[in-house]
Design a protein around this motif. Sequence first.
Motif, mmCIF file in Angstrom:
data_model
loop_
_atom_site.group_PDB
_atom_site.id
_atom_site.type_symbol
_atom_site.label_atom_id
_atom_site.label_comp_id
_atom_site.label_asym_id
_atom_site.label_seq_id
_atom_site.Cartn_x
_atom_site.Cartn_y
_atom_site.Cartn_z
ATOM 1 N N ARG A 21 0.834 -1.196 0.000
ATOM 2 C CA ARG A 21 0.000 0.000 0.000
ATOM 3 C C ARG A 21 0.872 1.249 0.000
ATOM 4 N N VAL A 22 0.492 2.218 -0.866
ATOM 5 C CA VAL A 22 1.196 3.502 -0.918
ATOM 6 C C VAL A 22 0.661 4.383 0.210
ATOM 7 N N PRO A 23 1.484 4.864 1.127
ATOM 8 C CA PRO A 23 0.977 5.675 2.252
ATOM 9 C C PRO A 23 0.473 7.027 1.776
ATOM 10 N N ALA A 24 -0.646 7.455 2.342
ATOM 11 C CA ALA A 24 -1.203 8.782 2.037
ATOM 12 C C ALA A 24 -0.621 9.793 3.018
ATOM 13 N N LYS A 25 -0.134 10.899 2.503
ATOM 14 C CA LYS A 25 0.604 11.848 3.351
ATOM 15 C C LYS A 25 -0.292 12.577 4.353
ATOM 16 N N ARG A 26 -1.620 12.537 4.134
ATOM 17 C CA ARG A 26 -2.492 13.255 5.071
ATOM 18 C C ARG A 26 -2.612 12.536 6.422
ATOM 19 N N PHE A 27 -2.150 11.279 6.497
ATOM 20 C CA PHE A 27 -2.251 10.528 7.746
ATOM 21 C C PHE A 27 -0.950 10.508 8.531
ATOM 22 N N TYR A 28 0.122 11.112 8.041
ATOM 23 C CA TYR A 28 1.437 10.955 8.670
ATOM 24 C C TYR A 28 2.108 12.313 8.861
ATOM 25 N N ALA A 29 3.187 12.256 9.629
ATOM 26 C CA ALA A 29 4.016 13.451 9.868
ATOM 27 C C ALA A 29 5.466 13.010 9.974
ATOM 28 N N GLY A 30 6.377 13.948 9.819
ATOM 29 C CA GLY A 30 7.792 13.641 9.963
ATOM 30 C C GLY A 30 8.353 12.909 8.756
ATOM 31 N N ALA A 36 5.795 9.661 1.860
ATOM 32 C CA ALA A 36 4.537 9.611 1.122
ATOM 33 C C ALA A 36 4.477 10.698 0.052
ATOM 34 N N GLU A 37 5.054 11.865 0.354
ATOM 35 C CA GLU A 37 5.052 12.952 -0.634
ATOM 36 C C GLU A 37 5.920 12.606 -1.840
ATOM 37 N N LYS A 38 7.073 11.949 -1.653
ATOM 38 C CA LYS A 38 7.920 11.533 -2.776
ATOM 39 C C LYS A 38 7.229 10.482 -3.642
ATOM 40 N N LEU A 39 6.569 9.499 -3.003
ATOM 41 C CA LEU A 39 5.868 8.463 -3.769
ATOM 42 C C LEU A 39 4.735 9.064 -4.597
ATOM 43 N N LYS A 57 -7.997 8.937 -2.498
ATOM 44 C CA LYS A 57 -9.008 9.288 -1.501
ATOM 45 C C LYS A 57 -9.441 8.061 -0.702
ATOM 46 N N LYS A 58 -9.515 6.908 -1.337
ATOM 47 C CA LYS A 58 -9.915 5.681 -0.644
ATOM 48 C C LYS A 58 -8.742 4.982 0.035
ATOM 49 N N ASP A 59 -7.516 5.513 -0.145
ATOM 50 C CA ASP A 59 -6.316 4.913 0.444
ATOM 51 C C ASP A 59 -6.162 3.459 -0.019
#
Length: 632
Positions: A21-30, A36-39, A57-59
């Motif tokens: 699964r590709v991580p969504a940047k809205r759920f993470y920090a640091g 997630a932003e690079k992917l 949107k559906k992650d």
Amino acid sequence: MVKHCCIPGFSNTSSNASLFRVPAKRFYAGAKYEWAEKLERLIRSMRQDQCLDDLYKKDELKICEHHFTSSDFLKGHTLTKLKIGAIPTLNLPEKSCHIIKQRQRPPPTERKLELVAYHKSLNDLEKSAIRYLPDSWQFQMRNGHIMLHSASDIGIFPNIVIKINNALTIHAAYHGWFSNAGTAIGSLDVEKTTLTGIIRTVSDFPVCQGIMPKTNCNIENADIIKHQRMSYDCSSEMLTVPPPPSTYQIALRSRSCEVFLCHGNKCKPCLDAERRLRQTETRKTRYMEELENKPLSRATRKSLPSRTVATIRIQEQKIEELEEIVSSRLENEKLQLGLDSGLCVDMDTIFSEGLRKNEVSPFYQLFWKEQAKINKTSKKGRRFHPELIRFCLTLAMKSSGAYEQLRDAGLLVLPSRRTLFNYRSVHSSSPGFLDSTIQELKEKSRSMEEHERLLVLSMDEIKVKENIVFSKTQDRMVGFVDLGESRPANYGEAATHALQVYARGLVTSFSKPLTYYATKSVASFQLSSIFWECVGILEDCGFRVAAFVADGPSANRKMFQELNNMNLEYPYKCRNIFNAGNEIFLIFDPPHLLKTVRNNLYASRSGGTKLLAKDGKVIRWRHFTHSSSQTI
């Protein structure tokens, strides 16, 4: 629904390849946020379609294992995961077939960038802290504001503290030193900035280096303050008490130092204070050069040799004059008549009749009986009564000069200063806790009931004579600053005060002096260390400390703030770290508080130095003098 790989040209599913699964940047920090932003940037460079936005949107966005190298995986017993920061580099299309042909762009139009309001209130900021605050930071909600500080900081003050109030105004502190609202920190817009951005921006601000004088001189300036930065040795796994500071640095700062800067390494108030300080040092150097050949008013370690020679010559002339005066007085004494023997007999008769009639106090009778007995013995055979020794010790402590003048007059036979010194030196004492004192406390607590073991600690400083002497009983030089072996201090300097710690019973008449320390200028963290040492020893002996009383100088006020960990809701008590569940009440001495109020009121007189006000109304000393002159 069957999952597919999102890379164009690959239709691998979970049946023939492992999908991640590709991580969504809205759920993470640091670090996870940056990964997630690079992917997302890489995938959008290969695909531009509506389906991609729906999967985000559906992650449910997936990438198969054929696009990663073997070093990008974390393999467990039953599960394989991607490493944080792993980027697909294998089997990528040279050019995506889903890219829509670019059309000719219309001419650019000026558009105003509308900033998104991330935090409209303190509640929004609290929600962001719960969800997005990095693991290395902590937050606390207090009366109308939120406090952010690093969780890895151990000490009295964290390295950086961020404080945001209800009006979303930000303040920041560096090792306990808060910046002003009008500085670079105050210009940060909390409403338009994310919580991670606030922390990153404050941490990246350069810190003012403070004032750097040319020489290591004693700074005596009301506009310059010593700022202490402490670090602790946390090698032990279990800390039951606050650890003593292993190293600490002292920086000189202006009272209005801005701490955090936009650029440069020093703020304007510190630059102005440093300029004034160097001007003062220059004037002092010129003044010392002008006085090079003038005599000294008093000898110091920094005296110039030429001035010392000039002073010795003047003192030699004064000695010759004094010798002439002494020789003339000796000649005059030879011509004087002695005291009439009949007067001595009359005085003896008067004292004898008073003793026989019992018209005087018991001590008066003992004193004159001892004087009559001592006058009949030789100087080497004199033995003084213990009560007479106590009386003479009290007189000598009040004024040693007056005591010597009373002895030299010849009216009374009193012990010499050397005899009194030997009596004072019978019991040798040193700063810190003595084993005999601890043993006496343990024996006393065994004979007390539980409610009788409640104690009140008090701490105060007394002025002592600044002198270095050699103690024969201790075989060492005494009079230096001494705060114990585990506390840093300016050792090698002569002490000017004695810090006394005293214990009294809360419901009983028990009282006991615990210890003392030789001080000159003691800091708040040193006072806190002494306080916890006394509490730990008393708790170990069976007592329980219920309250702590001290006067109100700045060091004691700062110590009270450190003891209760800057708790603004309950500033009058702190947790007993040696007895879980019990609290220690922190009390300022009422007489000192009344004296402070009196001094502040008197300073508000006409031509005074202070102006007191409450609710916008001025309070002056003449209001009290006027009311006292009115008749009720």
